[in-house]
Write a protein that holds these residues in place. Structure first.
Motif, mmCIF file in Angstrom:
data_model
loop_
_atom_site.group_PDB
_atom_site.id
_atom_site.type_symbol
_atom_site.label_atom_id
_atom_site.label_comp_id
_atom_site.label_asym_id
_atom_site.label_seq_id
_atom_site.Cartn_x
_atom_site.Cartn_y
_atom_site.Cartn_z
ATOM 1 N N THR A 20 0.834 -1.208 0.000
ATOM 2 C CA THR A 20 0.000 0.000 0.000
ATOM 3 C C THR A 20 0.864 1.251 0.000
ATOM 4 O O THR A 20 0.577 2.212 -0.722
ATOM 5 C CB THR A 20 -0.933 -0.005 1.222
ATOM 6 N N SER A 21 1.916 1.253 0.784
ATOM 7 C CA SER A 21 2.786 2.435 0.829
ATOM 8 C C SER A 21 3.488 2.647 -0.506
ATOM 9 O O SER A 21 3.699 3.790 -0.932
ATOM 10 C CB SER A 21 3.795 2.325 1.959
ATOM 11 N N ASP A 22 3.841 1.545 -1.190
ATOM 12 C CA ASP A 22 4.443 1.667 -2.526
ATOM 13 C C ASP A 22 3.459 2.286 -3.506
ATOM 14 O O ASP A 22 3.838 3.078 -4.368
ATOM 15 C CB ASP A 22 4.886 0.307 -3.058
ATOM 16 N N ARG A 23 2.182 1.917 -3.385
ATOM 17 C CA ARG A 23 1.157 2.479 -4.271
ATOM 18 C C ARG A 23 0.978 3.969 -4.014
ATOM 19 O O ARG A 23 0.782 4.746 -4.950
ATOM 20 C CB ARG A 23 -0.170 1.748 -4.079
ATOM 21 N N VAL A 24 1.018 4.374 -2.755
ATOM 22 C CA VAL A 24 0.887 5.793 -2.424
ATOM 23 C C VAL A 24 2.047 6.572 -3.030
ATOM 24 O O VAL A 24 1.852 7.628 -3.651
ATOM 25 C CB VAL A 24 0.824 5.996 -0.892
ATOM 26 N N VAL A 25 3.251 6.037 -2.886
ATOM 27 C CA VAL A 25 4.441 6.695 -3.448
ATOM 28 C C VAL A 25 4.337 6.767 -4.967
ATOM 29 O O VAL A 25 4.638 7.804 -5.575
ATOM 30 C CB VAL A 25 5.728 5.958 -3.008
ATOM 31 N N ALA A 26 3.895 5.680 -5.601
ATOM 32 C CA ALA A 26 3.770 5.651 -7.058
ATOM 33 C C ALA A 26 2.720 6.646 -7.536
ATOM 34 O O ALA A 26 2.908 7.321 -8.554
ATOM 35 C CB ALA A 26 3.417 4.245 -7.524
ATOM 36 N N SER A 27 1.620 6.765 -6.803
ATOM 37 C CA SER A 27 0.575 7.712 -7.175
ATOM 38 C C SER A 27 1.085 9.150 -7.096
ATOM 39 O O SER A 27 0.831 9.970 -7.982
ATOM 40 C CB SER A 27 -0.631 7.524 -6.258
ATOM 41 N N ARG A 28 1.821 9.443 -6.041
ATOM 42 C CA ARG A 28 2.390 10.800 -5.891
ATOM 43 C C ARG A 28 3.426 11.096 -6.963
ATOM 44 O O ARG A 28 3.507 12.217 -7.481
ATOM 45 C CB ARG A 28 3.001 10.955 -4.503
ATOM 46 N N GLU A 29 4.233 10.089 -7.291
ATOM 47 C CA GLU A 29 5.239 10.263 -8.344
ATOM 48 C C GLU A 29 4.568 10.514 -9.692
ATOM 49 O O GLU A 29 4.999 11.373 -10.460
ATOM 50 C CB GLU A 29 6.130 9.014 -8.411
ATOM 51 N N ALA A 30 3.498 9.771 -9.969
ATOM 52 C CA ALA A 30 2.765 9.967 -11.219
ATOM 53 C C ALA A 30 2.193 11.380 -11.281
ATOM 54 O O ALA A 30 2.270 12.042 -12.317
ATOM 55 C CB ALA A 30 1.647 8.938 -11.349
ATOM 56 N N LYS A 62 -5.413 3.699 -12.292
ATOM 57 C CA LYS A 62 -5.391 2.280 -11.958
ATOM 58 C C LYS A 62 -4.838 2.063 -10.549
ATOM 59 O O LYS A 62 -5.379 1.287 -9.762
ATOM 60 C CB LYS A 62 -4.509 1.538 -12.960
ATOM 61 N N ILE A 63 -3.740 2.750 -10.246
ATOM 62 C CA ILE A 63 -3.122 2.633 -8.927
ATOM 63 C C ILE A 63 -4.084 3.121 -7.853
ATOM 64 O O ILE A 63 -4.273 2.472 -6.816
ATOM 65 C CB ILE A 63 -1.794 3.426 -8.873
ATOM 66 N N GLU A 64 -4.711 4.265 -8.091
ATOM 67 C CA GLU A 64 -5.609 4.842 -7.095
ATOM 68 C C GLU A 64 -6.874 4.005 -6.925
ATOM 69 O O GLU A 64 -7.424 3.933 -5.832
ATOM 70 C CB GLU A 64 -5.951 6.274 -7.459
ATOM 71 N N LYS A 65 -7.324 3.376 -7.993
ATOM 72 C CA LYS A 65 -8.493 2.503 -7.888
ATOM 73 C C LYS A 65 -8.179 1.359 -6.934
ATOM 74 O O LYS A 65 -8.994 0.974 -6.108
ATOM 75 C CB LYS A 65 -8.865 1.967 -9.264
ATOM 76 N N ARG A 66 -6.973 0.820 -7.031
ATOM 77 C CA ARG A 66 -6.569 -0.269 -6.164
ATOM 78 C C ARG A 66 -6.373 0.227 -4.724
ATOM 79 O O ARG A 66 -6.681 -0.489 -3.766
ATOM 80 C CB ARG A 66 -5.256 -0.867 -6.688
ATOM 81 N N LEU A 67 -5.933 1.457 -4.552
ATOM 82 C CA LEU A 67 -5.749 2.027 -3.213
ATOM 83 C C LEU A 67 -7.086 2.233 -2.513
ATOM 84 O O LEU A 67 -7.233 1.916 -1.332
ATOM 85 C CB LEU A 67 -5.040 3.381 -3.304
#
Length: 74
Positions: A20-30, A62-67
């Motif tokens: 989950t933390s990786d997804r948050v980081v990826a979303s912010r990076e995007a 896609k990332i945020e949908k999963r989050l």
């Protein structure tokens, strides 16, 4: 065009088996990449930059949908 190479590398990165933390980081990076590309696009109006922004936005969604998960059934 360093930001463009970063965006293309992010686009090609695998997003499977992320915590989950990786997804948050990826979303912010995007988001950071999309906003930086938007500033470049405002001055150039280059269609290639717009295409990259669209693909990054799709990946971010896609990332945020999963989050966010599924909304509760009413």
């Amino acid at each position: 065009m360093d930001i463009l190479t970063e965006a293309l590398a992010f686009e090609k990165a695998k997003m499977s088996n992320m915590s989950t933390s990786d997804r948050v980081v990826a979303s912010r990076e995007a988001k950071r990449l999309i906003l930086a590309l938007n500033e470049i696009y405002k001055s150039n109006n280059d269609a290639d930059i717009m295409d990259v922004m669209k693909r990054l936005t799709a990946k971010k969604r896609k990332i945020e949908k999963r989050l966010n998960g599924r909304p509760p059934e009413a």
